[in-house]
Write an enzyme that holds these catalytic residues in place. Sequence first.
Site, mmCIF file in Angstrom:
data_model
loop_
_atom_site.group_PDB
_atom_site.id
_atom_site.type_symbol
_atom_site.label_atom_id
_atom_site.label_comp_id
_atom_site.label_asym_id
_atom_site.label_seq_id
_atom_site.Cartn_x
_atom_site.Cartn_y
_atom_site.Cartn_z
ATOM 1 N N HIS A 82 -9.196 -27.979 16.669
ATOM 2 C CA HIS A 82 -9.184 -26.522 16.539
ATOM 3 C C HIS A 82 -9.448 -26.173 15.087
ATOM 4 C CE1 HIS A 82 -8.035 -22.359 17.200
ATOM 5 N NE2 HIS A 82 -7.432 -22.436 16.019
ATOM 6 N N ARG A 168 -0.144 -7.265 18.268
ATOM 7 C CA ARG A 168 -0.125 -7.613 16.833
ATOM 8 C C ARG A 168 -1.297 -6.970 16.115
ATOM 9 N NH1 ARG A 168 -0.509 -13.734 16.867
ATOM 10 N NH2 ARG A 168 -0.555 -13.520 14.594
ATOM 11 N N SER A 183 0.827 -18.804 18.355
ATOM 12 C CA SER A 183 -0.324 -18.312 19.127
ATOM 13 C C SER A 183 -1.358 -19.435 19.290
ATOM 14 C CB SER A 183 -0.922 -17.109 18.380
ATOM 15 O OG SER A 183 -2.214 -16.825 18.810
ATOM 16 N N LYS A 187 -1.914 -22.184 22.910
ATOM 17 C CA LYS A 187 -3.204 -22.356 23.605
ATOM 18 C C LYS A 187 -3.669 -23.820 23.551
ATOM 19 C CE LYS A 187 -4.610 -18.842 21.217
ATOM 20 N NZ LYS A 187 -5.137 -17.670 20.563
HETATM 21 N N1 URA Z 1 -6.022 -17.182 15.981
HETATM 22 C C1 URA Z 1 -5.175 -17.156 17.053
HETATM 23 O O1 URA Z 1 -5.490 -17.701 18.106
HETATM 24 N N2 URA Z 1 -3.991 -16.546 16.902
HETATM 25 C C2 URA Z 1 -3.604 -15.947 15.769
HETATM 26 O O2 URA Z 1 -2.510 -15.424 15.718
HETATM 27 C C3 URA Z 1 -4.499 -15.963 14.677
HETATM 28 C C4 URA Z 1 -5.701 -16.598 14.804
#
Ligand code: URA
Length: 433
Positions: A82, A168, A183, A187
């Site tokens: 990522h 947010r 966050s 994922k």
């Molecule tokens: N990318 C994300 O997936 N979440 C965030 O909070 C900031 C960047």
Amino acid sequence: MTILDLIDIKKRGEELSGQQISYIVSGFVSGAISDYQMSAFLMAVCLKGMSSRETAELTGAMLRSGDSIDLSRFGSLSVDKHSTGGVGDKTTLIVAPIVSSLGGIVAKMSGRGLGHTGGTVDKLESIKGYKTTLSPEEFYAQVERTGIAVIGQTGNLVPADKKIYALRDATSTVESIPLIASSIMSKKLAAGAMNIVLDVKTGSGAFMKTLEESEALAREMVSIGKAYGRNMAALITDMNAPLGNAVGNSLEVIEAAEVLRGEKAGDLRDICTELSAQMLVLCFGWDEEYAKKRINDEIDSKRAFKQMKRWIAAQGGNEAWLENTALFPKAPITAEFKAEKSGYISCINAEKVGLASFVLGAGREKKDDIIDLSAGIVLRHKTGDYVEKGSTLAVMHTSCDTRLKRAEEYLASAFQIGEAKPQKCELIIKTIR
Ligand code: URA
């Protein structure tokens, strides 16, 4: 306890239990906790922070809000990467074929972009026929056959993040390390890979502008991944200048193919080598030097390029476009941006190049905006090059000539030319395990 009590605990800077955090997340997803209560909670987290334990609990609560991909059939070989995002960052297009060509299993979900340029999925869509959506059966079958698949985010993966992120964005609570780390990691954990390498960018073109912030974010994410049983590594990498030369969707795919054909050395190949090496170290326990040797062999023998073509063809894309990149549709208008004086390029501000590419049509402002897949910028020079007055620094690609003026203004402020040759910046600043 009510949600008001829980907001109050965080407002005082005290720690919440895992149960209390789960209550907040599931209550917000179900609608029992309102937007205004969640906003107050998120603001309290922004101002008072969270401990690592709380951040891991928040990640877990978000992860449990939806489905996860099950990659257990691939044992310890599944590997994901990522990047926190940067200008010209097309590393997935290069790293995924290299690592899968060497036996790693790259079964990946990638995002679309908001802002400067598209995300990996937008870039892949610039290849004619490429399917960014596969049924679960097609996805697993392709991975079993080829070791690689990259699709857009599908299904009910971390719905809590979608809902929390939207709030947010509207309440100035994006910039908080526990919120960003939970966050991203919810994922990544839902995407199922056993091994995860993070590329945390730092600098003008990055989400995190300072090294301290980037390092704190990287450490938090590595610690969350480990808490959930994943093998983790993070690189902190420089994003003061764009990565590689191309910025824009199809332009970046073309550049990725050039790197995999072994035609292009420089920062992009270097960073992809580092990222792939970290992924292979986690998958196979190789030492870093051996992993880099295998990666260079894979590129120089064109096996990695062959694997890219195999992947693209498996997903319906026209692999001939990678062999002959002249087949990609061209933007109807190109214009050169020239140097106003002679000297050494001391800086190419990534954020400004990103904005130039955005105004040329390569990015989207809102989720539903349509991207011009052939728009963008190709840099003819990189930081440290000596250029003569009047030489071409970059070529702009667009379908609309009224966009050129603003792009040119951004480029004019992006390039700095001085008399002294600048010192070379480290591309890989730190590795965190
Ligand atoms: N990318 C994300 O997936 N979440 C965030 O909070 C900031 C960047």
